[in-house]
Design a protein around this motif. Structure first.
Motif, PDB file in Angstrom:
ATOM      1  N   LYS A 119       5.037  54.427  42.371  1.00 25.62           N
ATOM      2  CA  LYS A 119       5.919  53.329  42.796  1.00 25.62           C
ATOM      3  C   LYS A 119       6.104  52.272  41.700  1.00 25.62           C
ATOM      4  CE  LYS A 119       2.987  50.108  45.552  1.00 25.62           C
ATOM      5  NZ  LYS A 119       2.499  49.391  44.418  1.00 25.62           N
ATOM      6  N   GLY A 120       5.240  52.313  40.706  1.00 21.00           N
ATOM      7  CA  GLY A 120       5.411  51.448  39.539  1.00 21.00           C
ATOM      8  C   GLY A 120       6.691  51.731  38.773  1.00 21.00           C
ATOM      9  N   GLN A 121       7.201  52.967  38.893  1.00 21.05           N
ATOM     10  CA  GLN A 121       8.451  53.319  38.213  1.00 21.05           C
ATOM     11  C   GLN A 121       9.620  52.537  38.806  1.00 21.05           C
ATOM     12  OE1 GLN A 121       9.090  55.647  35.574  1.00 21.05           O
ATOM     13  NE2 GLN A 121       6.938  55.185  35.305  1.00 21.05           N
ATOM     14  N   ALA A 124       9.227  48.871  37.806  1.00 24.00           N
ATOM     15  CA  ALA A 124       9.603  48.616  36.416  1.00 24.00           C
ATOM     16  C   ALA A 124      11.120  48.609  36.271  1.00 24.00           C
ATOM     17  CB  ALA A 124       8.989  49.675  35.499  1.00 24.00           C
ATOM     18  N   ALA A 125      11.774  49.551  36.934  1.00 26.72           N
ATOM     19  CA  ALA A 125      13.233  49.626  36.849  1.00 26.72           C
ATOM     20  C   ALA A 125      13.869  48.386  37.470  1.00 26.72           C
ATOM     21  CB  ALA A 125      13.741  50.889  37.537  1.00 26.72           C
ATOM     22  N   LEU A 138      18.778  56.583  37.658  1.00 28.02           N
ATOM     23  CA  LEU A 138      18.374  56.677  36.254  1.00 28.02           C
ATOM     24  C   LEU A 138      16.891  56.972  36.066  1.00 28.02           C
ATOM     25  CD1 LEU A 138      20.355  53.617  34.830  1.00 28.02           C
ATOM     26  CD2 LEU A 138      20.936  56.033  34.597  1.00 28.02           C
ATOM     27  N   VAL A 139      16.073  56.548  37.023  1.00 31.01           N
ATOM     28  CA  VAL A 139      14.630  56.620  36.812  1.00 31.01           C
ATOM     29  C   VAL A 139      13.937  57.578  37.785  1.00 31.01           C
ATOM     30  CG1 VAL A 139      12.479  55.284  36.799  1.00 31.01           C
ATOM     31  CG2 VAL A 139      14.569  54.303  35.840  1.00 31.01           C
ATOM     32  N   PRO A 142      15.755  61.666  38.209  1.00 27.74           N
ATOM     33  CA  PRO A 142      15.507  62.577  37.078  1.00 27.74           C
ATOM     34  C   PRO A 142      14.051  63.041  37.000  1.00 27.74           C
ATOM     35  CG  PRO A 142      16.802  60.694  36.361  1.00 27.74           C
ATOM     36  CD  PRO A 142      16.381  60.412  37.774  1.00 27.74           C
ATOM     37  N   GLN A 143      13.125  62.167  37.379  1.00 30.94           N
ATOM     38  CA  GLN A 143      11.715  62.577  37.361  1.00 30.94           C
ATOM     39  C   GLN A 143      11.390  63.477  38.543  1.00 30.94           C
ATOM     40  OE1 GLN A 143       8.674  59.551  36.266  1.00 30.94           O
ATOM     41  NE2 GLN A 143      10.400  58.170  36.133  1.00 30.94           N
ATOM     42  N   ARG A 146      12.194  67.340  38.189  1.00 36.64           N
ATOM     43  CA  ARG A 146      11.213  68.211  37.522  1.00 36.64           C
ATOM     44  C   ARG A 146      10.163  68.714  38.501  1.00 36.64           C
ATOM     45  NH1 ARG A 146      10.608  65.715  31.480  1.00 36.64           N
ATOM     46  NH2 ARG A 146      12.752  65.042  31.453  1.00 36.64           N
ATOM     47  N   HIS A 224      -0.824  67.836  27.379  1.00 37.75           N
ATOM     48  CA  HIS A 224      -0.760  66.385  27.126  1.00 37.75           C
ATOM     49  C   HIS A 224      -1.984  65.672  27.636  1.00 37.75           C
ATOM     50  CE1 HIS A 224       3.132  66.746  25.519  1.00 37.75           C
ATOM     51  NE2 HIS A 224       3.608  67.330  26.591  1.00 37.75           N
TER      52      HIS A 224
END
Lengths: 224, 238
Positions: A119-121, A124-125, A138-139, A142-143, A146, A224
């Protein structure tokens, strides 16, 4: 052996129809599914209730029944109002039914994909001055894509098999081809074995492809 | 200038802020200190309405912040989060240009030029084309600061910007913030870094149980604390 090969080849003639209906349905399902997913998170209560009702109806009734309603029932209803109406091709109601079915399923997949994003995404947006819908576009989405891509691909495989009921509303897909041949030749076992093989020809390579992609993605994540 | 008037916030029966008044002038650095759960992050998040206040008003340059003008107000208010919250699907450069291009309508080219300058300023020019996951925590937070600065804000809000960092990375982030403060940026910082608060702030407030228990210059707060709760808090953290 000759009979089996002939049965397979005849069933394969239905592949273009099965595949194109499945492709159109999966696209339709993704688009409507996204819309449903967004509506199901809306603040508007009646809107949420309508979405819920639609999903419950679609998931709670057999697709064959839905196909019969869409292909024949709806035509009867419209004609009974005195309007001259006929589907130009039964492929249209068939695709619609498959697409709506798929949408009901995919909306749940998309919703869980969206909820899986931290939920930080969104914060931030929004803190950059984006509106809620801009941040989604936009945020978040798209994530989420995936996360849900493998589920999409699996839904495509499922659709290929489910379109087999469309033979009952006169769509010349794989199963319908086999049934027609069986009716004229009485070679029942070769006819349906041929049908099964035609489905396998589509679903097995697709499933392998999806598994390969998922393995590649999880390796990438692990790196990663 | 940010003015907070009688700010209240409850989560159900839990009253986190019980009436906060505060004024932050242009170019001033305000540090908010206090124990966990004292309401300091909530106060910060109410200022740009990531939390909707239960009562009270907040003004920016005399303009009341409301649900209606909040998107516009947020373009003038940068926010830096404890957990960075960079956009993982975008490169470092795109993280910086996304806001200016999509929200303020800047051209892609000028946004890119400005972004490169900002990355240079936080010492990360060579990371422009990397993805956030390939950066260390300290680097990610510096990018997050640059992302907020890319909107040309009038004020910067920092919500425990170093709390999620490994100790060896705290310094690089604080250095960027110190430079920013020296350039005259208006800043509101929730922090556990007492050294930073002491060195950089113009004003420090100590929050406890939803109130500002004590406030003053860093000298007042750190060298001559009067409230027993503040004395106790400082004895634990210093």
């Amino acid at each position: 052996m000759q009979d089996y090969i002939q049965g397979f080849l005849i069933a394969c003639k239905g592949i273009p129809v099965t595949v194109s209906v499945s492709i159109m349905a999966v696209i339709l399902g993704a688009a409507i599914g996204l819309l449903l997913a967004l509506c199901s998170q809306a603040k508007n209560r009646p809107l949420r209730a309508v979405v819920r009702l639609f999903i419950d109806i679609v998931r709670g009734t057999p697709m064959l029944v839905q196909a019969l309603i869409m292909a024949y029932g709806l035509v009867w209803l419209i004609q009974s109002k005195g309007v001259d109406f006929k589907w130009p091709s039964f492929i249209i109601p068939a695709t619609l039914v498959c697409g709506l079915n798929s949408a009901a399923y995919m909306s749940e997949v998309i919703r869980s994909g969206i909820e899986a994003i931290d939920k930080g995404q969104m914060e931030a947006a929004r803190s950059l001055g984006m509106t809620h819908s801009m941040a989604m576009r936009l945020v978040i989405i798209p994530q989420a894509i995936r996360v849900i891509l493998p589920a999409f691909a699996n839904e495509f495989v499922t659709l290929i098999k489910e379109t087999s009921v469309l033979g009952y509303v006169g769509v010349a897909e794989i199963l319908r081809r086999g049934q027609l041949w069986n009716a004229s030749s009485y070679k029942t076992f070769p006819a349906f074995i041929g049908v099964a093989c035609a489905y396998l020809l589509l679903t097995v390579p697709l499933s392998k492809l999806i598994n390969g992609y998922q393995k590649k993605m999880s390796k990438k994540e692990a790196a990663h | 200038m940010i003015e907070v008037k009688n700010l209240k916030k409850s989560f159900g029966d839990l009253h986190v802020l019980k009436g906060i008044d505060q004024l932050v002038n242009d170019g001033e650095v305000l540090c908010i200190i206090g124990a966990s759960g004292s309401g300091k992050s909530t106060m910060l998040r109410c200022i740009n309405r990531l939390e909707e206040p239960t009562g009270g008003e907040i003004y920016i340059d005399g303009e009341l912040i409301t649900e209606q003008n909040i998107d516009k107000v947020r373009t003038r208010m940068g926010m830096v989060f404890q957990s960075f919250n960079l956009f993982p699907h975008k490169s470092v450069l795109e993280n910086l240009t996304m806001g200016p291009v999509n929200v303020k309508g800047e051209s892609a080219d000028s946004a890119k030029q400005k972004a490169l300058k900002l990355l240079d300023r936080v010492g990360l020019a060579e990371k422009a084309n990397e993805y956030p996951r390939n950066l260390s925590g300290g680097q990610q937070q510096r990018v997050a600061i640059a992302r907020a600065l890319a909107m040309d804000p009038d004020v910067m809000l920092f919500d425990e910007p170093t709390s999620a960092l490994d100790p060896e990375m705290v310094g690089e982030v604080l250095d960027v913030m110190k430079a920013l403060a020296k350039e005259g940026m208006t800043m509101i910082v929730v922090t556990h870094e007492m050294g930073f608060a002491r060195e950089i702030s113009d004003h420090v407030i100590f929050m406890d149980e939803g109130y500002i228990k004590e406030e003053g210059t860093p000298k007042d707060i750190f060298e001559n604390p009067k409230d027993p709760r503040l004395q106790d808090f400082l004895s634990k953290v210093l």
